[in-house]
Scaffold this active site. Structure first.
Site, PDB file in Angstrom:
ATOM      1  N   TYR A   6       0.841  -1.199   0.000  1.00  0.00           N
ATOM      2  CA  TYR A   6       0.000   0.000   0.000  1.00  0.00           C
ATOM      3  C   TYR A   6       0.870   1.241   0.000  1.00  0.00           C
ATOM      4  O   TYR A   6       1.933   1.260   0.603  1.00  0.00           O
ATOM      5  CB  TYR A   6      -0.962   0.029   1.200  1.00  0.00           C
ATOM      6  N   SER A  33       0.477   7.627  13.396  1.00  0.00           N
ATOM      7  CA  SER A  33      -0.183   7.165  12.172  1.00  0.00           C
ATOM      8  C   SER A  33      -1.651   7.542  12.175  1.00  0.00           C
ATOM      9  O   SER A  33      -2.196   8.014  11.184  1.00  0.00           O
ATOM     10  CB  SER A  33      -0.067   5.644  12.042  1.00  0.00           C
TER      11      SER A  33
END
Lengths: 223, 223, 223, 223, 223
Positions: C131, C192
Site C-alpha cells: 500500500y 499514524s
C-alpha cells in the site's frame, strides 16, 4: 464536452442538427475546440425550449462523438438586483438632482441588464471558458457583470436541482490571459475564497462546427 | 499523458505532427516515456500560438494513443518580483557602494529571469517530472527558481480558469533522486504544508519521440 | 497491478521480458496472484537501472494484460537513523563498558540495515501486501523494520515527487493474518492515526509468473 | 460484485467452478442477484483456504462477467470479548448464586459465539446486504451480534491491510426493511455516527447461481 | 439512468419488459429523456414486489442500453409524524372547539398522507428530477410534502443499508424552474445547509418509453 470517435457516427447528421437548431430564433450554439486532452469538442447551446435542447443534445450524441462532460442550467435574474425603491432612497439620500430622470435611466439600464441575463445573445469571441460552481452566496454581485465589461463577457446560469453544481459560469474573451487573470482575482475575493467550490474548468477556441470537427479528425478540413 | 493503443492510429502522422510543430521557432516539444503503468508516453509542448498547440494536440490524438491526463497553462511573471524601487531602497539601506551599477546588473538579471519564465527554452535533461497544484500562495517565491539552480530546473506556469488546478510545476533533472528530494523538502515548507493541494505526479525518461513510441510498442525500435 | 485480457497480447513475450530482467543481477521480480477482483496479477520489480525498469514495464504491458494500478518509488535511507555521535553519547550516558567495541558492532548493524533498505534482496514468502501512504512523518521509526523481524518483512520506499503518494510499504509474510495484525496495530499508533493517509491496499499470493498467468486464464496450467 | 457480459465467457465454466468449490467442506458460496443497476450478480465465498478462494475468484472471472467491486477479508474474534476473569468478577460483584455453573454456561456460550465468528456457516435467507467500513472502534461490541438475533444475521470480518476498508459487514435477512432499519439505527449510535466511514452498500436477492445467471441474461431460465 | 448503445440489444424486449411490469397493478414506471449528456434515458419503477423489480431491471439492461446510475430504496413513513395524543394535546391547549371532530379529520388526513408516502401513485408531470442525499436528520419534516403542494410533487424514499445514500428525493413538476427554486430554497434551510450531503442530480423530460428510445436513437420516431 465531447470526445471524437472517428467512424462511430455520421458527422453530417451532427452538423445538420446544429444547423436546424440555430435556424430557429433565438436559439444559439457556440462550438469550440477544447484545449488539452480531456475532450475534443465543446458545444454550448442556448434557447427557451427544453424539448428542442434535449433533441439537439441527443442528435449531437448520434454523431461520431462521446460525451465526457455536460451541464444543464437555466438563465435567471441576479438575486442581488436593487429595487426601484432602494434606488430612489439612495438618490434622495445623496441629494442628487433630477431624481425622476435618473430613475428612468436606472429602469432602462436595469431592464437591459436583466434581459441580457435572462435572454443572453452571446457575441463571438476567440476563447470560451466554462466552469460550474457551488456554495457561492453572491453570484455576480460584486464582480464583473454581463455586458458592461468590454474585455471579457460573463454569463451566470442557475442549476440548483438540475445538475450537481449550483451555477455555471461562461466566460468569453479574445485573450486567454484575461480569463486566467479574472478567475485568479476572484479567488482572492474574500467570499469566494471561503465559500466557493469549483467544478472542472474547460477552455476552448471558438470556431465554426465544421472546423472543430475537422480539427478533431471527424471531417476533412474545409478547403 | 498518453496510453499506447497499438493499431488504433498512424504513428507516422503523430511523429510528423511533432516534427512540423518543432520546425517553427520557438515552439518546443519534450517527449518522454512515463515510468509506472498509469500512462505510456508524455508530450510537453510549449509555444506562443494557442491555435498551433491545439492543432498539435488534436494531431497527436489521431495517432495510436489515448489521452489519460493533460494540462493547459500559460507562462507568467512571478507575482513576487521585487520592483526597481524596492531594490534601490534595499541597496541604500544596506549602505552598498555603486548603487547605480548594482541596479543595472539587477535589471539585467531580473529581465533574464522574467524572460526565462515567460519564454522558457527548456534544456534536455534525463528525467522530467510534472504535477499540477492549487492554493499555493507564493509560487516560486522562496523556493528553487529557474534557471539559477544547476542540479534541477523548474518551470511554473499558471492555469487558473484554464484547468482544474492553479499552477503546473515542471521539473527537469538528470537524477530522479534530486526530484524526490526537492519535492520532499518543499512539503516541509510551512506555507506549502498548510495550503498546497497537489494533483497527480508524473515522472518519465526524456527521449526522442521515435524511441518513446518504439518502447511503448508503437514502432519497431530504431536500429 | 494488472487485469488479465486473454488474447490481447502474447503471454510468452511477457514471460520472456521478466526472465530477461531477472537474469541481470541484482534485478528482482516478485510476481503474485492478486486476491479479490480488483486486479488479477501483480508484478513488483526492483533494480538500480530506471531504464531497464521502464523497458520491463512497457514489455509487460505488451502482454495480454491491462494496468489497473502502479507505483514508482526509490529506495532510501531512513530519515531516523541515529548518528554515531548520538550512539556514543547514549552508551556513555548509560555507563556501558567497552564503548568502542559496542560502537563497532553498532556500525556493522547500521551498515547492514542501511544496505538492506537501499539495496533490498527480498526473500520469497507466501503472501505479499502493498500500500502507498502519505503524510506519515516517521516512516519506519518506531515500528517493525526490515530485516530484523522474523514473522513479517517490510520494505519502505520513497515516492515524493514521483508518484501521488509519499511512501510505498511492501509487506511479505507467510500468514495473511500477520499482515492484518501488523497494519491494524499501526493504525492505533498515535502518529499514524493522526497523520497517515493510506492509498489502496493490495494483497496477493506470491508464485512463479507462469502460475500467476495460468491462474488468470492467460496460459494453460503447467503440468 | 459482477456485471454480466453475455458472450464474453462460458457460463458453464463459472457454474462448474462454484460447484467444485462448494463440494469441499466447509467451503460456502452465497450467490445473489444485485438490486439496482450498479452490478448484476454477487458471489460471496467463504473458506479457510486462500489458494482455493483465489482459484475460485479467477475461475468466476473467466465466465461471462466483469468485476465491478470486490472485498477480501478474514474472519476474526471480536476484540471486545470479556475474559473469564472479568465475567467471574462481574458475577461475584452482583452476588449471583452458583457462580461456577454460570461460568460454565458462559464458557459454552462464548465458545459458540467465537466459533460462529471464526468459522461461520451462513444460513440461506432471502436478502443479503454487504458494506465495508473503516474507523469503527467497536465492531459488534454494542450492536446486534451473530447468531443470537433471529430477525437478521450479521457477520463482521476484518480486512485491515488486505483491502482499502478495515471491516466488512454482511447482513442476511428475509425482509429488506429489517436491513434498512438496523443500519439506520446504527447510524444514530453515537460511536458510529462520529467515527464510522462507510463504503459502498450492496443489496441482493439470494438465489441459486443458475437462476442469478439466467436473470442476468447469461443462461436460458431453468425450466 | 441509462446510456443508449444502439445495436447492443433489442429495444422491443426492453419495451416489452416495461409493458409487462406496468400491466400488474399497482406497479408503475416513469420513463424520461435525461437532459444533458451524462445519460440518455431514465426509468423510475415502483412496486411492492422486489423480485418483479429485479426482473424488470435485468430485462431493461438486456436492451440497447448501459447503466450509468441507479438507486434502490423503500418507501417509508415519515419519522416526524405527530401522534394522535400529541394532536389532541395541541388542540386542547389551543382551546379549539369540537376536538373530536377535528381529530377525526386529522386521522383521515394523516392516513391519506401516510398512504401516499407508503404506496405512492405518481401523476404524470412534464419534468422529473431525482437526487439521493444523506445525513439529513429531518426528511420532509419542515419542507414541502407530498401531496399537499400543487406546483411540485415530492416523494422521499429510504435507502439506508440498501444504497450508498440514506434517502432518495423525486420531484415532479411541469416547470423546471419550480424545481430549481424549491431545491435552492432548501439549501438555505438551516438544517439542510449544515447536515445534508447531496448525491448526483438528474433531470429529465417525462415521456412514453417509445418516445424516449426514439429520441436516443434506439427506435425510429413513432409516426
Amino acid at each position: 464536452m465531447l470526445r471524437a470517435r472517428p467512424g462511430a457516427g455520421d458527422p453530417a447528421a451532427l452538423l445538420g442538427a446544429i444547423a436546424d437548431f440555430t435556424a430557429v430564433d433565438p436559439q444559439q450554439v457556440i462550438p469550440f475546440s477544447i484545449l488539452g486532452g480531456r475532450a475534443d469538442i465543446g458545444i454550448m447551446a442556448l434557447g427557451p425550449d427544453l424539448d428542442a435542447l434535449d433533441r439537439l443534445g441527443k442528435a449531437v450524441l448520434a454523431g461520431p462523438v462521446e460525451p465526457v462532460g455536460s451541464f444543464v442550467s437555466l438563465t435567471e435574474r441576479s438575486e442581488y438586483t436593487t429595487t426601484e425603491e432602494e434606488e430612489r432612497a439612495r438618490l434622495e439620500a445623496a441629494g442628487e438632482p433630477e431624481v425622476e430622470a435618473r430613475l428612468a435611466a436606472w429602469r432602462e439600464r436595469t431592464a437591459a441588464y436583466v434581459d441580457a441575463r435572462l435572454h443572453p445573445r452571446l457575441p463571438r469571441r476567440r476563447v470560451i471558458a466554462f466552469y460550474p460552481m457551488s456554495k457561492r452566496r453572491d453570484p455576480g454581485a460584486n464582480w464583473y457583470a454581463l455586458p458592461f465589461e468590454e474585455r471579457i463577457l460573463q454569463l451566470i446560469t442557475g442549476s440548483t436541482g438540475l445538475d450537481d453544481w449550483e451555477w455555471g459560469v461562461t466566460l468569453l474573451a479574445d485573450d486567454p490571459a484575461a480569463i486566467k487573470e479574472i478567475v485568479y482575482e476572484m479567488r482572492f475575493d474574500e467570499v469566494s475564497a471561503l465559500y466557493a467550490l469549483f467544478g472542472p474548468f474547460w477552455v476552448g477556441l471558438v470556431m465554426e462546427p465544421e472546423e472543430a470537427l475537422a480539427r478533431a479528425g471527424l471531417l476533412r478540413p474545409p478547403g
